[in-house]
Scaffold this active site. Structure first.
Site, mmCIF file in Angstrom:
data_model
loop_
_atom_site.group_PDB
_atom_site.id
_atom_site.type_symbol
_atom_site.label_atom_id
_atom_site.label_comp_id
_atom_site.label_asym_id
_atom_site.label_seq_id
_atom_site.Cartn_x
_atom_site.Cartn_y
_atom_site.Cartn_z
ATOM 1 N N HIS A 73 0.839 -1.203 0.000
ATOM 2 C CA HIS A 73 0.000 0.000 0.000
ATOM 3 C C HIS A 73 0.860 1.233 0.000
ATOM 4 O O HIS A 73 2.052 1.198 0.350
ATOM 5 C CB HIS A 73 -0.966 0.012 1.188
ATOM 6 C CG HIS A 73 -0.328 0.378 2.475
ATOM 7 N ND1 HIS A 73 -0.149 1.693 2.868
ATOM 8 C CD2 HIS A 73 0.199 -0.374 3.453
ATOM 9 C CE1 HIS A 73 0.448 1.713 4.045
ATOM 10 N NE2 HIS A 73 0.675 0.473 4.421
ATOM 11 N N CYS A 74 0.247 2.326 -0.406
ATOM 12 C CA CYS A 74 0.844 3.653 -0.275
ATOM 13 C C CYS A 74 -0.223 4.505 0.414
ATOM 14 O O CYS A 74 -1.027 3.972 1.170
ATOM 15 C CB CYS A 74 1.274 4.202 -1.637
ATOM 16 S SG CYS A 74 -0.048 4.249 -2.868
ATOM 17 N N ALA A 75 -0.261 5.787 0.149
ATOM 18 C CA ALA A 75 -1.247 6.631 0.823
ATOM 19 C C ALA A 75 -2.669 6.268 0.413
ATOM 20 O O ALA A 75 -3.539 6.075 1.250
ATOM 21 C CB ALA A 75 -0.970 8.105 0.551
ATOM 22 N N PHE A 104 -3.200 3.666 3.145
ATOM 23 C CA PHE A 104 -3.117 4.013 4.561
ATOM 24 C C PHE A 104 -4.140 5.073 4.935
ATOM 25 O O PHE A 104 -4.659 5.074 6.045
ATOM 26 C CB PHE A 104 -1.698 4.487 4.939
ATOM 27 C CG PHE A 104 -1.572 4.746 6.410
ATOM 28 C CD1 PHE A 104 -1.582 3.700 7.312
ATOM 29 C CD2 PHE A 104 -1.477 6.039 6.902
ATOM 30 C CE1 PHE A 104 -1.491 3.927 8.682
ATOM 31 C CE2 PHE A 104 -1.395 6.278 8.269
ATOM 32 C CZ PHE A 104 -1.399 5.222 9.163
#
Length: 127
Positions: A73-75, A104
């Site tokens: 995942h990233c943002a 996130f």
């Protein structure tokens, strides 16, 4: 002809359930955020910034090859997370590669007050 990505998505509640299972190492979360990693992360997540992810992917595959599920995942999991997931998987691996839907940002909106799921949370970075 449609494009099917080599990974599936996992929802925040599904991932929360896996992270809370502390008796087994069923999942490894790989957080590919760069400087935006500051301000909190999913408990137990490994930060492997997207800016140098390509150089580290082989090392990550070897390190976590016994873990049944790897979640990237990233943002928001719109670019960096899915891109990392596509690079990770060995075609012969039995490992399941997943991408956290809504990244996130979505996860912390639900679980930022739960220390079993989110560590080092700093509201200043997320509202």
């Amino acid at each position: 002809m449609s494009f099917t990505p080599p990974f599936k998505y996992i929802s925040a509640p599904e991932l929360a359930e896996l992270v809370k299972k502390t008796d087994t190492k069923e999942v490894q979360v790989i957080d590919v955020r760069d400087e935006d990693f500051t301000g909190g992360n999913i408990k137990g997540a490994v930060n492997s910034p997207s800016e140098n992810f390509t150089q580290k992917v082989t090392e990550l595959v070897k390190e976590y090859n016994e873990v049944p599920k790897v979640v990237f995942h990233c943002a928001l999991s719109q670019v960096r997370g899915p891109k990392a997931a596509r690079k990770e998987l060995d075609p012969d691996s039995k490992q399941e590669v997943l991408v956290l839907r809504d990244g996130f940002t979505g996860f912390q909106q639900l679980y930022r007050d739960d220390p079993a799921l989110v560590e080092q949370f700093n509201k200043m970075y997320h509202d």
